[in-house]
Scaffold this motif. Structure first.
Motif, short mmCIF file in Angstrom:
data_model
loop_
_atom_site.label_atom_id
_atom_site.label_comp_id
_atom_site.label_asym_id
_atom_site.label_seq_id
_atom_site.Cartn_x
_atom_site.Cartn_y
_atom_site.Cartn_z
N LEU A 1 0.80 -1.22 0.00
CA LEU A 1 0.00 0.00 0.00
C LEU A 1 0.83 1.27 0.00
CD1 LEU A 1 -2.91 1.09 0.13
CD2 LEU A 1 -2.73 1.01 2.63
N ASN A 2 2.00 1.26 0.64
CA ASN A 2 2.76 2.50 0.81
C ASN A 2 3.11 3.20 -0.51
OD1 ASN A 2 2.79 2.73 3.59
ND2 ASN A 2 4.63 1.51 3.84
N PRO A 3 3.62 2.49 -1.53
CA PRO A 3 3.88 3.20 -2.80
C PRO A 3 2.61 3.78 -3.42
CG PRO A 3 5.06 1.11 -2.73
CD PRO A 3 4.12 1.11 -1.57
N VAL A 4 1.49 3.08 -3.23
CA VAL A 4 0.21 3.60 -3.75
C VAL A 4 -0.16 4.88 -3.01
CG1 VAL A 4 -2.25 3.09 -4.06
CG2 VAL A 4 -0.54 1.28 -4.37
N ALA A 5 0.02 4.88 -1.67
CA ALA A 5 -0.27 6.09 -0.89
C ALA A 5 0.62 7.24 -1.33
CB ALA A 5 -0.06 5.80 0.60
N GLY A 6 1.88 6.95 -1.64
CA GLY A 6 2.78 8.00 -2.13
C GLY A 6 2.32 8.56 -3.45
N ARG A 7 1.92 7.70 -4.35
CA ARG A 7 1.43 8.13 -5.67
C ARG A 7 0.18 9.00 -5.52
NH1 ARG A 7 2.82 8.30 -11.21
NH2 ARG A 7 1.08 7.64 -12.50
N ILE A 8 -0.73 8.58 -4.63
CA ILE A 8 -1.97 9.33 -4.43
C ILE A 8 -1.66 10.71 -3.85
CG2 ILE A 8 -4.10 9.42 -3.06
CD1 ILE A 8 -4.30 6.39 -3.41
N SER A 9 -0.76 10.77 -2.87
CA SER A 9 -0.44 12.07 -2.28
C SER A 9 0.29 12.97 -3.28
CB SER A 9 0.37 11.91 -0.99
OG SER A 9 1.68 11.47 -1.27
N ASP A 10 1.11 12.39 -4.16
CA ASP A 10 1.76 13.17 -5.21
C ASP A 10 0.72 13.87 -6.09
OD1 ASP A 10 4.39 12.73 -4.59
OD2 ASP A 10 4.71 11.13 -6.03
N ARG A 11 -0.40 13.23 -6.30
CA ARG A 11 -1.40 13.74 -7.24
C ARG A 11 -2.56 14.46 -6.55
NH1 ARG A 11 -1.09 11.72 -12.44
NH2 ARG A 11 0.77 10.41 -12.78
N THR A 12 -2.44 14.65 -5.23
CA THR A 12 -3.49 15.35 -4.49
C THR A 12 -3.44 16.85 -4.79
OG1 THR A 12 -3.50 13.73 -2.70
CG2 THR A 12 -4.36 15.93 -2.19
N LEU B 1 -5.09 -4.41 10.81
CA LEU B 1 -5.04 -4.16 9.37
C LEU B 1 -5.58 -2.77 9.04
CD1 LEU B 1 -4.53 -5.23 6.48
CD2 LEU B 1 -6.86 -6.14 6.53
N ALA B 2 -6.68 -2.38 9.69
CA ALA B 2 -7.25 -1.05 9.47
C ALA B 2 -6.29 0.03 9.95
CB ALA B 2 -8.59 -0.92 10.19
N ALA B 3 -5.66 -0.19 11.11
CA ALA B 3 -4.71 0.79 11.62
C ALA B 3 -3.49 0.91 10.71
CB ALA B 3 -4.26 0.39 13.04
N ALA B 4 -3.02 -0.22 10.19
CA ALA B 4 -1.87 -0.19 9.28
C ALA B 4 -2.19 0.55 8.00
CB ALA B 4 -1.42 -1.62 8.97
N THR B 5 -3.42 0.40 7.51
CA THR B 5 -3.84 1.12 6.31
C THR B 5 -3.85 2.63 6.55
OG1 THR B 5 -5.20 -0.76 5.61
CG2 THR B 5 -5.69 1.38 4.62
N ALA B 6 -4.43 3.03 7.67
CA ALA B 6 -4.46 4.45 8.01
C ALA B 6 -3.04 4.99 8.19
CB ALA B 6 -5.28 4.67 9.28
N TYR B 7 -2.19 4.19 8.80
CA TYR B 7 -0.81 4.62 9.04
C TYR B 7 -0.07 4.87 7.73
CZ TYR B 7 3.96 4.57 10.92
OH TYR B 7 5.25 4.89 11.26
N ALA B 8 -0.32 4.04 6.73
CA ALA B 8 0.33 4.23 5.43
C ALA B 8 0.00 5.60 4.85
CB ALA B 8 -0.09 3.13 4.46
N PHE B 9 -1.25 6.01 4.96
CA PHE B 9 -1.67 7.28 4.37
C PHE B 9 -1.30 8.47 5.25
CE2 PHE B 9 -4.09 4.52 1.66
CZ PHE B 9 -4.09 5.19 0.45
N PHE B 10 -0.87 8.21 6.48
CA PHE B 10 -0.29 9.28 7.30
C PHE B 10 1.22 9.35 7.11
CE2 PHE B 10 1.87 10.80 11.08
CZ PHE B 10 1.19 11.98 11.36
N GLN B 11 1.88 8.22 7.23
CA GLN B 11 3.34 8.17 7.25
C GLN B 11 3.97 8.58 5.92
OE1 GLN B 11 5.73 7.93 9.27
NE2 GLN B 11 7.30 6.42 8.74
#
Length: 448
Positions: free
Chosen positions: A65-76, A122-132
């Motif tokens: 998930l982390n690279p996906v979160a990075g890509r999404i934040s790049d395009r925010t 799992l839910a906490a780890a998902t949220a953490y990816a989009f924060f970290q």
């Protein structure tokens, strides 16, 4: 001539505001690694191998998930910038899910209770990816100065060390003071409150931080991941950091077991954490000052050797006086401070150099890959430690009067000491291949 470093200097409040995010990352990165495995094996009575899977799987999901979160934040696109909105959105969800991980209501079945922990972790780890990921991406955009990034990381690591001290020392103390499963529930709520404080402080504290224009690179996420993977200096730095995260994960997972089963002292887990983090609070600025004199890579190498030495000395835990073990862990803390300052200051150098060369930003992808690697290492640490416990015939149970065999005590000691020391030494094979160091910001290097 104007001093470019002085012109690029950030205000103290921006540094403090950015560093406050480490309150959230430090609490979530420390407490599950310290408390979740004992919670599963000694409170819920789940076998060590199954507990290892529960600890590992959500973190493995983060690796994807982390690279996906990075890509999404790049395009925010947001008036607040591409990163800050995610600090708030994901941070709030992270705090709630973290409290629920340890809040199983007592479902009468080990399978159901294991499933509860797995789902909410799992839910906490998902949220953490989009924060970290957005959080780690910010320094490369806040400043283009090599020296200012080191100062920014010094603040961040100092706050991280303080958070690890507070969260790591208080979590087992809260659990022991309340007792039983209620102790874990209360501890979860208190730690969730600490995470929430860090989230809100980082969100508000960075509202005046400069944010450069983000122009995401063209192509698919796969294309950009391929380009990032082709950066040799970044790849070497990442491999080194992941191996050290694995070592740290093993030590975190072993603290409670070493304290209770090997040292046999009440409150020893809290003392171990104070020994681990106390030196880091004092010596983080010293490591940064050393790095400014000898370079980040050499500073990272020196701090890694200190960490490995301290971990190796902890192998005497079964025979040496307790004070010797505490001193060995304090030496680990001295090295750990530098092993956080330097790589976190070197990462923005690699990402910023790529942006200068290509004219497009892949900072989010870089940091997504970085945090995926860190997450993988920290997740594998408790999993590997749990497998070491299983190999040593560790006995899981819901009562506190189980007597562990000598093989289990040896497994705990080696999993806490020699295994992490070997991993840190192995990581240096890749560190010596890193070549950017303090040349990154020189005009000659920018032209190559």
């Amino acid at each position: 001539m104007p001093d470019p470093d002085r012109a690029a200097a950030l205000t103290r409040w921006v540094r403090l505001g950015y560093g406050a995010g480490s309150v959230a990352t430090g609490a979530f990165g420390t407490v599950p690694g310290l408390m979740l495995l004992p919670y599963l094996t000694d409170s819920l009575g789940i076998a060590a191998v199954a507990a290892a899977a529960i600890v590992f799987l959500p973190k493995a999901w983060d690796v994807v998930l982390n690279p996906v979160a990075g890509r999404i934040s790049d395009r925010t696109r947001d008036p607040r910038g591409p990163r800050r909105p995610w600090l708030l959105r994901a941070g709030l969800l992270l705090a709630v899910c973290f409290a629920l991980v340890f809040a199983s209501p007592g479902l009468g079945s080990r399978t159901l209770e294991a499933a509860w922990v797995l789902v909410f972790f799992l839910a906490a780890a998902t949220a953490y990816a989009f924060f970290q990921v957005p959080y780690v991406a910010m320094p490369a955009e806040i400043t283009h100065s090599y020296s200012e990034r080191t100062r920014l990381m010094t603040w961040r690591v100092a706050i991280l060390a303080l958070t690890i001290l507070v969260a790591g020392a208080s979590a087992p103390a809260i659990r022991d003071a309340v007792g039983g499963r209620d102790g874990y529930r209360v501890m979860g709520v208190v730690m969730a409150g600490i995470i929430l404080v860090g989230v809100l402080a980082a969100y508000r504290g960075t509202r005046h931080a400069p944010v450069g224009a983000v122009e995401p690179g063209p192509g698919s996420l796969r294309d950009q991941l391929r380009l990032v993977a082709g950066a040799p200096d970044f790849r070497a730095l990442l491999t080194c950091f992941v191996l050290q995260a694995l070592a740290t994960g093993c030590m975190l997972a072993g603290v409670d077991y070493l304290a209770g089963d090997v040292l046999g002292r009440s409150g020893a887990a809290t003392i171990l954490f104070v020994c681990f983090v106390g030196p880091a609070l004092v010596l983080t600025p010293a490591w940064a000052a050393l790095g400014s004199r000898i370079g980040k890579r050499r500073g990272y190498l020196a701090s890694s050797l200190v960490l490995a030495l301290g971990a190796a000395l902890a192998a005497t835990a079964q025979v040496a006086p307790t004070a010797v073990v505490f001193a060995a862990v304090a030496l680990v803390g001295v090295g750990y401070a530098g092993c956080q300052v330097f790589p976190l200051a070197m990462l923005p150098d690699a990402a910023a150099l790529d942006a200068r060369r290509t004219g497009t930003s892949r900072v989010g992808v870089y940091t997504g890959v970085w945090t995926a690697g860190e997450t993988l290492g920290l997740a594998l640490g408790p999993g590997v430690f749990a497998l070491v416990l299983a190999a040593g015939s560790y006995r899981s149970g819901t009562t506190g009067d189980l007597v562990q065999p000598d093989s289990a005590l040896t497994a705990i000691t080696l999993g806490f000491s020699l295994l992490p020391a070997a991993l840190v030494l192995l990581s240096l094979v890749w560190l010596v291949r890193y070549r950017l160091d303090d040349l990154t910001d020189t005009p000659e290097h920018q032209e190559t």
